[in-house]
Design a protein around this motif. Structure first.
Motif, PDB file in Angstrom:
ATOM      1  N   SER A  55       0.828  -1.199   0.000  1.00 31.31           N
ATOM      2  CA  SER A  55       0.000   0.000   0.000  1.00 31.31           C
ATOM      3  C   SER A  55       0.869   1.258   0.000  1.00 31.31           C
ATOM      4  O   SER A  55       0.604   2.227  -0.731  1.00 31.31           O
ATOM      5  N   GLU A  56       1.917   1.260   0.802  1.00 33.78           N
ATOM      6  CA  GLU A  56       2.823   2.410   0.840  1.00 33.78           C
ATOM      7  C   GLU A  56       3.494   2.624  -0.511  1.00 33.78           C
ATOM      8  O   GLU A  56       3.719   3.764  -0.935  1.00 33.78           O
ATOM      9  N   ARG A  57       3.799   1.538  -1.196  1.00 32.69           N
ATOM     10  CA  ARG A  57       4.402   1.657  -2.520  1.00 32.69           C
ATOM     11  C   ARG A  57       3.459   2.337  -3.492  1.00 32.69           C
ATOM     12  O   ARG A  57       3.864   3.195  -4.291  1.00 32.69           O
ATOM     13  N   PHE A  58       2.159   2.001  -3.419  1.00 31.76           N
ATOM     14  CA  PHE A  58       1.195   2.635  -4.311  1.00 31.76           C
ATOM     15  C   PHE A  58       0.938   4.088  -3.922  1.00 31.76           C
ATOM     16  O   PHE A  58       0.676   4.921  -4.794  1.00 31.76           O
ATOM     17  N   VAL A  59       0.995   4.388  -2.647  1.00 30.74           N
ATOM     18  CA  VAL A  59       0.846   5.795  -2.232  1.00 30.74           C
ATOM     19  C   VAL A  59       1.990   6.626  -2.799  1.00 30.74           C
ATOM     20  O   VAL A  59       1.786   7.755  -3.289  1.00 30.74           O
ATOM     21  N   LYS A  60       3.202   6.089  -2.754  1.00 23.12           N
ATOM     22  CA  LYS A  60       4.371   6.821  -3.250  1.00 23.12           C
ATOM     23  C   LYS A  60       4.417   6.864  -4.773  1.00 23.12           C
ATOM     24  O   LYS A  60       4.814   7.857  -5.369  1.00 23.12           O
ATOM     25  N   LYS A  61       4.036   5.762  -5.411  1.00 19.22           N
ATOM     26  CA  LYS A  61       4.057   5.688  -6.867  1.00 19.22           C
ATOM     27  C   LYS A  61       2.829   4.927  -7.342  1.00 19.22           C
ATOM     28  O   LYS A  61       2.882   3.726  -7.588  1.00 19.22           O
ATOM     29  N   PRO A  62       1.700   5.614  -7.486  1.00 20.67           N
ATOM     30  CA  PRO A  62       0.457   4.906  -7.807  1.00 20.67           C
ATOM     31  C   PRO A  62       0.313   4.517  -9.276  1.00 20.67           C
ATOM     32  O   PRO A  62      -0.503   3.654  -9.594  1.00 20.67           O
ATOM     33  N   ALA A  63       1.086   5.140 -10.157  1.00 20.29           N
ATOM     34  CA  ALA A  63       0.867   4.951 -11.584  1.00 20.29           C
ATOM     35  C   ALA A  63       1.859   3.969 -12.199  1.00 20.29           C
ATOM     36  O   ALA A  63       2.963   3.773 -11.700  1.00 20.29           O
ATOM     37  N   ARG A  64       1.395   3.306 -13.289  1.00 20.32           N
ATOM     38  CA  ARG A  64       2.242   2.495 -14.168  1.00 20.32           C
ATOM     39  C   ARG A  64       2.888   1.317 -13.436  1.00 20.32           C
ATOM     40  O   ARG A  64       4.045   0.984 -13.636  1.00 20.32           O
ATOM     41  N   ALA A  93      -5.463   3.160   1.707  1.00 21.23           N
ATOM     42  CA  ALA A  93      -4.822   4.328   1.098  1.00 21.23           C
ATOM     43  C   ALA A  93      -4.177   3.994  -0.240  1.00 21.23           C
ATOM     44  O   ALA A  93      -4.210   4.802  -1.183  1.00 21.23           O
ATOM     45  N   GLY A  94      -3.566   2.826  -0.345  1.00 16.62           N
ATOM     46  CA  GLY A  94      -2.927   2.445  -1.593  1.00 16.62           C
ATOM     47  C   GLY A  94      -3.923   2.277  -2.723  1.00 16.62           C
ATOM     48  O   GLY A  94      -3.665   2.695  -3.868  1.00 16.62           O
ATOM     49  N   LEU A  95      -5.071   1.673  -2.440  1.00 14.82           N
ATOM     50  CA  LEU A  95      -6.093   1.496  -3.466  1.00 14.82           C
ATOM     51  C   LEU A  95      -6.680   2.836  -3.886  1.00 14.82           C
ATOM     52  O   LEU A  95      -6.954   3.058  -5.072  1.00 14.82           O
ATOM     53  N   VAL A  96      -6.871   3.756  -2.932  1.00 12.71           N
ATOM     54  CA  VAL A  96      -7.373   5.087  -3.277  1.00 12.71           C
ATOM     55  C   VAL A  96      -6.371   5.817  -4.157  1.00 12.71           C
ATOM     56  O   VAL A  96      -6.730   6.470  -5.143  1.00 12.71           O
ATOM     57  N   ALA A  97      -5.080   5.704  -3.823  1.00 11.12           N
ATOM     58  CA  ALA A  97      -4.050   6.341  -4.643  1.00 11.12           C
ATOM     59  C   ALA A  97      -4.046   5.767  -6.060  1.00 11.12           C
ATOM     60  O   ALA A  97      -3.920   6.499  -7.048  1.00 11.12           O
ATOM     61  N   LEU A  98      -4.185   4.461  -6.167  1.00  6.05           N
ATOM     62  CA  LEU A  98      -4.244   3.822  -7.481  1.00  6.05           C
ATOM     63  C   LEU A  98      -5.401   4.371  -8.295  1.00  6.05           C
ATOM     64  O   LEU A  98      -5.278   4.587  -9.509  1.00  6.05           O
ATOM     65  N   CYS A  99      -6.541   4.607  -7.646  1.00  5.36           N
ATOM     66  CA  CYS A  99      -7.749   5.035  -8.339  1.00  5.36           C
ATOM     67  C   CYS A  99      -7.832   6.550  -8.506  1.00  5.36           C
ATOM     68  O   CYS A  99      -8.887   7.079  -8.882  1.00  5.36           O
ATOM     69  N   ASP A 100      -6.747   7.240  -8.251  1.00  3.42           N
ATOM     70  CA  ASP A 100      -6.686   8.685  -8.462  1.00  3.42           C
ATOM     71  C   ASP A 100      -6.348   8.959  -9.926  1.00  3.42           C
ATOM     72  O   ASP A 100      -6.050   8.046 -10.695  1.00  3.42           O
ATOM     73  N   SER A 101      -6.380  10.231 -10.300  1.00  4.35           N
ATOM     74  CA  SER A 101      -6.089  10.614 -11.677  1.00  4.35           C
ATOM     75  C   SER A 101      -4.596  10.821 -11.861  1.00  4.35           C
ATOM     76  O   SER A 101      -3.954  11.520 -11.074  1.00  4.35           O
ATOM     77  N   GLY A 102      -4.029  10.210 -12.908  1.00  4.13           N
ATOM     78  CA  GLY A 102      -2.643  10.433 -13.254  1.00  4.13           C
ATOM     79  C   GLY A 102      -2.512  11.620 -14.193  1.00  4.13           C
ATOM     80  O   GLY A 102      -3.502  12.113 -14.750  1.00  4.13           O
ATOM     81  N   VAL A 118     -11.764   6.470   4.053  1.00  5.45           N
ATOM     82  CA  VAL A 118     -10.503   7.198   4.126  1.00  5.45           C
ATOM     83  C   VAL A 118     -10.610   8.425   3.232  1.00  5.45           C
ATOM     84  O   VAL A 118     -11.548   8.549   2.438  1.00  5.45           O
ATOM     85  N   PRO A 119      -9.673   9.388   3.342  1.00  7.64           N
ATOM     86  CA  PRO A 119      -9.734  10.582   2.497  1.00  7.64           C
ATOM     87  C   PRO A 119      -9.773  10.252   1.004  1.00  7.64           C
ATOM     88  O   PRO A 119      -9.107   9.334   0.539  1.00  7.64           O
ATOM     89  N   ARG A 120     -10.602  10.985   0.264  1.00  2.40           N
ATOM     90  CA  ARG A 120     -10.780  10.876  -1.192  1.00  2.40           C
ATOM     91  C   ARG A 120     -11.399   9.545  -1.602  1.00  2.40           C
ATOM     92  O   ARG A 120     -11.355   9.165  -2.775  1.00  2.40           O
ATOM     93  N   HIS A 121     -12.013   8.864  -0.655  1.00  2.00           N
ATOM     94  CA  HIS A 121     -12.550   7.524  -0.898  1.00  2.00           C
ATOM     95  C   HIS A 121     -13.711   7.562  -1.895  1.00  2.00           C
ATOM     96  O   HIS A 121     -13.688   6.848  -2.914  1.00  2.00           O
ATOM     97  N   ALA A 122     -14.728   8.369  -1.606  1.00  3.08           N
ATOM     98  CA  ALA A 122     -15.897   8.423  -2.485  1.00  3.08           C
ATOM     99  C   ALA A 122     -15.520   8.909  -3.878  1.00  3.08           C
ATOM    100  O   ALA A 122     -16.029   8.405  -4.892  1.00  3.08           O
ATOM    101  N   GLU A 123     -14.608   9.890  -3.946  1.00  2.00           N
ATOM    102  CA  GLU A 123     -14.165  10.402  -5.237  1.00  2.00           C
ATOM    103  C   GLU A 123     -13.465   9.315  -6.045  1.00  2.00           C
ATOM    104  O   GLU A 123     -13.640   9.213  -7.269  1.00  2.00           O
ATOM    105  N   ALA A 124     -12.673   8.492  -5.360  1.00  2.00           N
ATOM    106  CA  ALA A 124     -11.974   7.402  -6.049  1.00  2.00           C
ATOM    107  C   ALA A 124     -12.961   6.398  -6.622  1.00  2.00           C
ATOM    108  O   ALA A 124     -12.796   5.916  -7.753  1.00  2.00           O
ATOM    109  N   ILE A 125     -14.002   6.062  -5.858  1.00  2.00           N
ATOM    110  CA  ILE A 125     -15.024   5.140  -6.354  1.00  2.00           C
ATOM    111  C   ILE A 125     -15.724   5.728  -7.572  1.00  2.00           C
ATOM    112  O   ILE A 125     -15.864   5.068  -8.617  1.00  2.00           O
ATOM    113  N   ALA A 126     -16.179   6.969  -7.453  1.00  2.00           N
ATOM    114  CA  ALA A 126     -16.925   7.591  -8.547  1.00  2.00           C
ATOM    115  C   ALA A 126     -16.065   7.717  -9.805  1.00  2.00           C
ATOM    116  O   ALA A 126     -16.517   7.404 -10.917  1.00  2.00           O
TER     117      ALA A 126
END
Length: 414
Positions: free
Chosen positions: A131-140, A168-177, A230-238
């Motif tokens: 999870s920490e790895r995805f928080v630090k580098k969520p893309a690619r 947190a890692g899953l939310v970071a993954l589902c954020d916008s790159g 967690v923070p940005r959770h609903a936004e990540a789902i949507a």
């Protein structure tokens, strides 16, 4: 065979009385064949998967000795893990699958406390690092690192069942790159020995519930519905659900999804299964719509399943394989979830057809009664949950008994 015990969960079998009796009897018959069979493969395709079946039978028919068989299968799974040495933490290939089985058999935490304490710390540590790895580098990142089978989605779904998810890692993954959605796997991150690396040489968006972005979306949706936010959770789902919905492509029967997409490429055809295709995507969109109160997502999910049932078997590509992963049992289990969630007669009719097909696929000359089909077309006798006879028996029990199939959380269906 004892009559199934009714529960107050609201889960209702949707088959006729005659078909319920036939499906229940077949599931018990398969379980009898699997008693004492050792499957030393790690994770849920080994004896841990068989333990799930025996544990469900103990809930359906308490006092009939199935708990003892479940304990024996769990013990065999533990020994297999010890024999294999250091185990992968993944849900279907390692430690968290063993832990999921132990939790299911623990009777609300009253048993296997020592084993679960040890396994939970191992899984939590592995999940934290990933999870920490995805928080630090969520893309690619490689899709295997965030998927249901080996990756973060499966690990977090297990920890959610233990009330300690790390989201947190899953939310970071589902954020916008900055360029592509974070869940794009570039060519250099694809495993070179896989068919996907050969087919999608420009990189890939994996859209399968087993290996792609629907897995993380499903886990985030279930967690949100259960109050783990967690923070940005609903936004990540949507955001992720809207992207996934936008990738649909319609065929002559209606809404469908490809297995994978490559930048600039055309959508490919996909099987109608749990692992890849519209059923797994539809169930994920249903979970997301339920979580954030989005009726459009729910309507699309139901529309996609209705389109699926309009397709002939030749277009579904699941007709000759009984298992949960890419066969009839997985499609049945998803259909049952839709039937109980919506109450629509369409899903009752589909569940009836799928159950009858599963009963027809039974082969009494095989030791396990059911088989799995390899990618080569070769048949294999196997007792595990994902591809084996235990998973098929579990789906038959879900269709025919009033005991909720809570085990299907490992498939990210609930």
């Amino acid at each position: 065979m004892p009559m199934p015990t009714a529960t107050s969960t609201g889960w209702q079998p949707v088959l006729s009385a005659e078909l319920r009796a036939a499906a229940t009897a077949r599931a018990f018959e398969v379980a009898e064949r699997l008693r004492g069979r050792s499957e030393r493969e790690p994770g849920l395709d080994g004896s841990a998967g068989t333990a799930f079946l025996f544990g469900q039978l103990d809930r359906i028919a308490p006092g009939e000795g199935w708990d003892q068989h479940a304990h024996a299968a769990l013990t065999d799974a533990v020994r297999g893990t010890e024999t294999n040495g250091r185990n992968h933490p993944g849900l279907f290939v390692g430690t968290s699958g063993l832990a999921a089985a132990a939790t299911y058999l623990s009777r609300e935490g009253s048993r296997y406390g020592g084993l679960l304490a040890t396994l939970d710390e191992q899984v939590a540590q592995a999940t934290s690092e990933l999870s920490e790895r995805f928080v630090k580098k969520p893309a690619r990142q490689p899709y295997e690192d965030f998927d249901a089978i080996c990756g973060l989605a499966g690990l977090d779904r297990y920890l959610l069942s233990r009330e300690r998810p790390q989201l947190a890692g899953l939310v970071a993954l589902c954020d916008s790159g900055p360029d592509d959605p974070n869940w794009f796997t570039p060519p250099e991150a694809l495993r070179k020995d896989t068919a996907i690396a050969e087919w999608y040489q420009g990189g890939v968006y994996n859209l399968g519930l087993a290996h792609g972005i629907p897995g993380p979306l499903a886990v985030l949706s279930v967690a949100y519905s259960q109050g783990y936010v967690v923070p940005r959770h609903a936004e990540a789902i949507a955001r992720t659900a809207e992207w996934l919905a936008a990738q649909r492509f319609d065929d002559e029967w209606g809404a469908n999804w490809p297995a994978c997409l490559t930048p600039g490429g055309s959508p490919d055809s996909s099987q109608a299964a749990w692992c890849y295709g519209s059923p797994g995507v539809a169930n994920t969109l249903l979970l997301a719509g339920n979580a954030i109160g989005d009726d459009k997502l729910r309507e699309l999910a139901i529309e996609a399943m209705a389109a699926l049932y309009r397709r002939p078997w030749s277009a579904r590509l699941t007709g000759q394989s009984p298992g949960l992963c890419h066969g009839v049992s997985g499609l049945l289990q998803i259909t049952l979830r839709f039937a109980n969630d919506t109450g629509e007669p369409l899903f009752t009719e589909a569940a009836t057809e799928l159950t009858e097909r599963l009963l027809d696929l039974y082969r009494p000359e095989l030791a396990t009664g059911y088989y799995s089909r390899k990618s080569t077309g070769e048949l294999r006798e196997h007792a595990g949950l994902l591809d084996g006879a235990a998973g098929t028996a579990l789906a038959l029990l879900a269709a025919s008994t009033p005991v909720e199939p809570a085990w299907d959380h490992v498939l990210l269906l609930s």
